[in-house]
Design an enzyme around this catalytic site. Sequence first.
Site, PDB file in Angstrom:
ATOM      1  NE  ARG A 159      -1.883   5.431   8.649  1.00 56.46           N
ATOM      2  CZ  ARG A 159      -1.866   4.805   9.821  1.00 56.46           C
ATOM      3  NH1 ARG A 159      -1.804   5.505  10.946  1.00 56.46           N
ATOM      4  NH2 ARG A 159      -1.915   3.494   9.878  1.00 56.46           N
ATOM      5  NE  ARG A 205      16.824 -11.522   6.469  1.00 60.68           N
ATOM      6  CZ  ARG A 205      18.128 -11.289   6.348  1.00 60.68           C
ATOM      7  NH1 ARG A 205      18.888 -12.139   5.668  1.00 60.68           N
ATOM      8  NH2 ARG A 205      18.679 -10.232   6.919  1.00 60.68           N
ATOM      9  NE  ARG A 241      11.138  -4.655  15.924  1.00 60.98           N
ATOM     10  CZ  ARG A 241       9.865  -5.054  15.863  1.00 60.98           C
ATOM     11  NH1 ARG A 241       8.930  -4.187  15.537  1.00 60.98           N
ATOM     12  NH2 ARG A 241       9.531  -6.310  16.110  1.00 60.98           N
ATOM     13  CE1 TYR A 247       5.322 -11.802  10.404  1.00 62.16           C
ATOM     14  CE2 TYR A 247       3.378 -10.665   9.583  1.00 62.16           C
ATOM     15  CZ  TYR A 247       4.357 -10.827  10.542  1.00 62.16           C
ATOM     16  OH  TYR A 247       4.350 -10.023  11.650  1.00 62.16           O
ATOM     17  CG  ASP A 293      -0.571  -9.725  11.263  1.00 60.64           C
ATOM     18  OD1 ASP A 293       0.631  -9.659  11.594  1.00 60.64           O
ATOM     19  OD2 ASP A 293      -1.106  -8.927  10.463  1.00 60.64           O
ATOM     20  NE  ARG A 306      -2.122  -1.034   3.688  1.00 62.67           N
ATOM     21  CZ  ARG A 306      -2.672  -1.415   4.824  1.00 62.67           C
ATOM     22  NH1 ARG A 306      -3.946  -1.684   4.871  1.00 62.67           N
ATOM     23  NH2 ARG A 306      -1.951  -1.520   5.923  1.00 62.67           N
ATOM     24  CD  GLU A 332      13.200  -7.206  16.160  1.00 64.99           C
ATOM     25  OE1 GLU A 332      12.615  -7.250  15.064  1.00 64.99           O
ATOM     26  OE2 GLU A 332      12.608  -6.994  17.245  1.00 64.99           O
TER      27      GLU A 332
END
Length: 385
Positions: A179, A251, A281, A350, A352, A175, A302
């Site tokens: 924003r 990964r 991060r 992957y 969620d 996407r 990380e």
Amino acid sequence: MAQGQKIGIVGAGLSGAVIARELAEAGFEVEVFDTRPHIGGNCHTERDADTGVMVHIYGPHIFHTDDAEVWDYVNGYQTFLPYKNRVKTTSQGQVYSLPVNLHTINQFFGKTFRPEEARAFIEEQADKTITDPQTFEEQALRFVGRDLYEAFFKGYTEKQWGCSPTDLPASILKRLPVRFNYDDNYFFHKFQGMPENGYTDMIEKIFDHPKIKVTLGRHFDPRAPHDYAHLFYSGPLDGYFGYEFGRLGYRTLDFERFSYQGDYQGCAVMNYGDASVPYTRITEHKHFSPWESHEGSVCYREFSRACGENDIPYYPIRLVEEKAQLADYVARANEEKSVTFVGRLATYRYLDMDVTIREALDTARLFLSKSKDEAAMPAFVHAPL
């Protein structure tokens, strides 16, 4: 298939827990196996003994969904308290909010744009010569332009995936990642929150049924002789077949855990967009439970790298080579009898957490329906390809 028959489940994560509970409540005897010494898979949480902070042992998991039934399901086993994921990123010596929003744009370019002005400005930055983006880089350049791409996407993506964005498909950046308002909530979903006492406590409650037996710290060979009427397998798909066609690409993540007295970074997630910073991060775990108060803090740096044979697989790569291997494994899986492959690892996708739970509920319900009709279960309820 008669109630009371034994069902085997490999994996004590969300997929295994939800399927086990649904079948146990329908009268089946369920035995669950996991090689790890704890339940919950990568969602496993533990309280740190020194600070009292609830730590997401395998990295942060934030629950977000538009699926009202799944939201009601998890809240039936744990109270989910409000949590909004507001990510920050350090890039080129400045701190910005993500996803890229009107504040980020105005700060980055030193402007005071209104939404319409920002939209027109970004369209001017975009590379309009790219009409059919094929790579991640082309997708980003077409929609946000070079400056925002290099500040927020290029370096982070190189570290996360271990390759150039020119080698990744455009679909990874699905996407428009911008924003044109000041909304910095990372997710769009209607229901967002964190379990008050952690995910492991929730999963313990899901497993808490007299017809469910959980065995931890034991490798279960799904292809060895067993007396289960049906097997649900949520381990690695390639591992089930002894890596016959080679190992599927993943990964993995390394975490450099450290403690701090006080507030280390003032937010739960700070990304590092510059390629010169080796980690992607830093997460500060007490901020994932904003209803709690702790003087001490537990943080993770990380690092992302290629997954080796003895590493925990996190993100399926799913590029051309892996998809060819996957097709071979799917064909082999479809030849199996009385086995259904479920979850992230066994379908090489992957997922969620909310999707994992939804698919597990769908799988259990299909199994119960087919059991009544004495019909065979498919190898995949949700196809990997």
